[in-house]
Scaffold this motif. Structure first.
Motif, PDB file in Angstrom:
ATOM      1  N   GLY A   8       0.810  -1.210   0.000  1.00  0.00           N
ATOM      2  CA  GLY A   8       0.000   0.000   0.000  1.00  0.00           C
ATOM      3  C   GLY A   8       0.840   1.254   0.000  1.00  0.00           C
ATOM      4  N   ILE A   9       0.191   2.379  -0.304  1.00  0.00           N
ATOM      5  CA  ILE A   9       0.863   3.672  -0.407  1.00  0.00           C
ATOM      6  C   ILE A   9       0.049   4.711   0.352  1.00  0.00           C
ATOM      7  CG2 ILE A   9       1.540   5.547  -1.961  1.00  0.00           C
ATOM      8  CD1 ILE A   9       3.331   3.176  -2.319  1.00  0.00           C
ATOM      9  N   GLU A  10       0.740   5.507   1.159  1.00  0.00           N
ATOM     10  CA  GLU A  10       0.133   6.682   1.767  1.00  0.00           C
ATOM     11  C   GLU A  10       0.946   7.909   1.366  1.00  0.00           C
ATOM     12  OE1 GLU A  10      -1.705   8.242   5.980  1.00  0.00           O
ATOM     13  OE2 GLU A  10       0.196   7.143   6.064  1.00  0.00           O
ATOM     14  N   VAL A  11       0.266   8.919   0.878  1.00  0.00           N
ATOM     15  CA  VAL A  11       0.914  10.194   0.577  1.00  0.00           C
ATOM     16  C   VAL A  11       0.930  10.983   1.889  1.00  0.00           C
ATOM     17  CG1 VAL A  11       0.896  12.243  -0.882  1.00  0.00           C
ATOM     18  CG2 VAL A  11      -0.033  10.085  -1.753  1.00  0.00           C
ATOM     19  N   ARG A  12       2.122  11.215   2.411  1.00  0.00           N
ATOM     20  CA  ARG A  12       2.240  11.825   3.741  1.00  0.00           C
ATOM     21  C   ARG A  12       3.587  12.533   3.875  1.00  0.00           C
ATOM     22  NH1 ARG A  12       6.088   9.029   6.313  1.00  0.00           N
ATOM     23  NH2 ARG A  12       6.272   6.745   6.162  1.00  0.00           N
ATOM     24  N   PRO A  13       3.733  13.374   4.912  1.00  0.00           N
ATOM     25  CA  PRO A  13       5.046  13.961   5.188  1.00  0.00           C
ATOM     26  C   PRO A  13       6.028  12.880   5.628  1.00  0.00           C
ATOM     27  CG  PRO A  13       3.302  15.231   6.246  1.00  0.00           C
ATOM     28  CD  PRO A  13       2.671  13.955   5.768  1.00  0.00           C
ATOM     29  N   ALA A  14       7.256  12.991   5.156  1.00  0.00           N
ATOM     30  CA  ALA A  14       8.294  12.016   5.509  1.00  0.00           C
ATOM     31  C   ALA A  14       8.768  12.214   6.944  1.00  0.00           C
ATOM     32  CB  ALA A  14       9.478  12.148   4.557  1.00  0.00           C
ATOM     33  N   ARG A  15       9.178  11.125   7.572  1.00  0.00           N
ATOM     34  CA  ARG A  15       9.832  11.204   8.889  1.00  0.00           C
ATOM     35  C   ARG A  15      11.316  11.517   8.724  1.00  0.00           C
ATOM     36  NH1 ARG A  15       6.868   6.313   9.182  1.00  0.00           N
ATOM     37  NH2 ARG A  15       8.824   5.235   8.704  1.00  0.00           N
ATOM     38  N   GLY A  16      11.872  11.083   7.596  1.00  0.00           N
ATOM     39  CA  GLY A  16      13.287  11.293   7.329  1.00  0.00           C
ATOM     40  C   GLY A  16      14.093  10.010   7.318  1.00  0.00           C
ATOM     41  N   ASP A  17      13.470   8.892   7.767  1.00  0.00           N
ATOM     42  CA  ASP A  17      14.190   7.621   7.769  1.00  0.00           C
ATOM     43  C   ASP A  17      13.755   6.703   6.624  1.00  0.00           C
ATOM     44  OD1 ASP A  17      11.647   7.055   8.667  1.00  0.00           O
ATOM     45  OD2 ASP A  17      12.294   5.887  10.414  1.00  0.00           O
ATOM     46  N   GLU A  18      12.847   7.167   5.781  1.00  0.00           N
ATOM     47  CA  GLU A  18      12.389   6.351   4.648  1.00  0.00           C
ATOM     48  C   GLU A  18      13.502   6.248   3.596  1.00  0.00           C
ATOM     49  OE1 GLU A  18       8.864   8.493   6.441  1.00  0.00           O
ATOM     50  OE2 GLU A  18      10.830   9.103   5.679  1.00  0.00           O
ATOM     51  N   ARG A  19      13.438   5.177   2.833  1.00  0.00           N
ATOM     52  CA  ARG A  19      14.437   4.941   1.784  1.00  0.00           C
ATOM     53  C   ARG A  19      13.794   5.159   0.414  1.00  0.00           C
ATOM     54  NH1 ARG A  19      15.763  -0.391   1.484  1.00  0.00           N
ATOM     55  NH2 ARG A  19      13.821  -0.926   2.534  1.00  0.00           N
ATOM     56  N   TYR A  20      14.476   5.965  -0.384  1.00  0.00           N
ATOM     57  CA  TYR A  20      14.043   6.247  -1.756  1.00  0.00           C
ATOM     58  C   TYR A  20      15.096   5.722  -2.703  1.00  0.00           C
ATOM     59  CZ  TYR A  20      13.228   8.952  -6.030  1.00  0.00           C
ATOM     60  OH  TYR A  20      13.030   9.321  -7.325  1.00  0.00           O
ATOM     61  N   LEU A  21      14.665   5.042  -3.762  1.00  0.00           N
ATOM     62  CA  LEU A  21      15.578   4.482  -4.749  1.00  0.00           C
ATOM     63  C   LEU A  21      15.445   5.237  -6.057  1.00  0.00           C
ATOM     64  CD1 LEU A  21      17.600   2.094  -5.282  1.00  0.00           C
ATOM     65  CD2 LEU A  21      15.645   0.878  -6.272  1.00  0.00           C
ATOM     66  N   THR A  22      16.543   5.830  -6.532  1.00  0.00           N
ATOM     67  CA  THR A  22      16.510   6.511  -7.820  1.00  0.00           C
ATOM     68  C   THR A  22      16.433   5.488  -8.942  1.00  0.00           C
ATOM     69  OG1 THR A  22      18.890   6.519  -8.219  1.00  0.00           O
ATOM     70  CG2 THR A  22      18.019   8.273  -6.818  1.00  0.00           C
ATOM     71  N   GLU A  62      20.273   4.954  -3.368  1.00  0.00           N
ATOM     72  CA  GLU A  62      19.322   5.160  -2.278  1.00  0.00           C
ATOM     73  C   GLU A  62      19.498   6.555  -1.678  1.00  0.00           C
ATOM     74  OE1 GLU A  62      18.536   2.450   0.811  1.00  0.00           O
ATOM     75  OE2 GLU A  62      18.382   0.696  -0.500  1.00  0.00           O
ATOM     76  N   GLU A  63      18.390   7.202  -1.402  1.00  0.00           N
ATOM     77  CA  GLU A  63      18.358   8.510  -0.762  1.00  0.00           C
ATOM     78  C   GLU A  63      17.395   8.462   0.412  1.00  0.00           C
ATOM     79  OE1 GLU A  63      18.811  11.011  -4.993  1.00  0.00           O
ATOM     80  OE2 GLU A  63      16.973  11.142  -3.785  1.00  0.00           O
ATOM     81  N   HIS A  64      17.479   9.480   1.272  1.00  0.00           N
ATOM     82  CA  HIS A  64      16.523   9.636   2.368  1.00  0.00           C
ATOM     83  C   HIS A  64      15.795  10.967   2.192  1.00  0.00           C
ATOM     84  CE1 HIS A  64      17.803   6.148   4.693  1.00  0.00           C
ATOM     85  NE2 HIS A  64      19.040   6.488   4.433  1.00  0.00           N
ATOM     86  N   PRO A  65      14.481  10.944   1.987  1.00  0.00           N
ATOM     87  CA  PRO A  65      13.745  12.196   1.884  1.00  0.00           C
ATOM     88  C   PRO A  65      13.910  13.046   3.144  1.00  0.00           C
ATOM     89  CG  PRO A  65      12.397  10.360   1.155  1.00  0.00           C
ATOM     90  CD  PRO A  65      13.624   9.767   1.783  1.00  0.00           C
ATOM     91  N   GLU A  66      13.811  14.350   2.976  1.00  0.00           N
ATOM     92  CA  GLU A  66      13.910  15.269   4.106  1.00  0.00           C
ATOM     93  C   GLU A  66      12.676  15.132   5.005  1.00  0.00           C
ATOM     94  OE1 GLU A  66      16.455  17.233   4.842  1.00  0.00           O
ATOM     95  OE2 GLU A  66      17.588  16.608   3.075  1.00  0.00           O
ATOM     96  N   PRO A  67      12.840  15.258   6.315  1.00  0.00           N
ATOM     97  CA  PRO A  67      11.666  15.241   7.198  1.00  0.00           C
ATOM     98  C   PRO A  67      10.659  16.316   6.779  1.00  0.00           C
ATOM     99  CG  PRO A  67      13.690  15.083   8.480  1.00  0.00           C
ATOM    100  CD  PRO A  67      14.106  15.373   7.071  1.00  0.00           C
TER     101      PRO A  67
END
Length: 230
Positions: free
Chosen positions: A124-138, A143-148
């Protein structure tokens, strides 16, 4: 599989109009030609003598990005990036039939269209503000970490499937040749979004029906009915 926007997103962006499309059986090449030329022709006619920056659809997303603290000419919504590429290069690159259809519809309506491989969405997917510990894959595998506080597409596994909301999708759930089931997300904030988002969903459903012979489920979301489940 579920999809929803968090209460914070609805509260901070009250003009948001969102809809989703869910379709199974889309693996392989389409069995009929997709209306890419027609859709891109619509976009080119609108761009003739103008630029995407003047479109109400794009201006609404620029205002949203500004509210999120993002420079709107540095970070563009996906639809603006496509239209800019179409205006400057004359065409859009071909990626895969599914992605090409989504890009052409997005350009024709100047509305962001995100296509996710359901089997790679972590449930599932939730559109929400990031905590800052999530992993994003280009798409390049970095791998990157979105800003809180950054608005992301987050799954229950802590992965971000999009950064800066409609700016950049992730390699986690990118459409591949073996993609069988897709969730397509359409979001807009301009004055006529309540008319245009259903039209985008209809155009996508028609393309899938024509190309792959599949029937799609579509649903409009709202603060009172924010969740889609498949």
């Amino acid at each position: 599989m579920f999809f929803q926007h968090s209460p914070q997103v609805w509260a901070q962006h009250p003009s948001l109009v969102a809809g989703v499309l869910y379709a199974e059986g889309v693996a392989g090449k389409p069995r009929a030609d997709l209306p890419l030329a027609e859709l891109l022709g619509t976009a080119r006619r609108r761009l003739d003598g103008s630029t995407e920056a003047t479109f109400a659809e794009i201006q609404a997303w620029r205002r949203a990005f500004t509210r999120m603290g993002l420079a709107p000419t540095k970070y563009r919504c996906a639809a603006e990036s496509l239209l800019r590429r179409l205006r400057t290069a004359g065409d859009l690159p071909r990626v895969s039939p599914l992605v090409d259809l989504g890009n052409a519809v997005s350009a024709a309506y100047a509305v962001p269209v995100g296509i996710l491989d359901v089997d790679r969405c972590g449930g599932g997917i939730e559109v929400r503000p990031a905590r800052g510990d999530e992993r994003y894959l280009t798409f390049g595998g970095v791998e990157e970490h979105p800003e809180p506080g950054e608005v992301i597409f987050a799954d229950p596994l802590g992965r971000a499937h999009a950064r800066r909301w409609t700016n950049r999708q992730s390699g986690w759930s990118a459409v591949r040749d073996d993609t069988r089931t897709v969730l397509v997300v359409v979001e807009a904030m301009h004055h006529q979004a309540d008319r245009d988002v259903p039209a985008v969903l209809d155009a996508l459903a028609a393309g899938l029906r024509h190309g792959w012979g599949v029937s799609a489920r579509t649903s409009m979301l709202s603060p009172d009915a924010p969740r889609f489940e498949a």
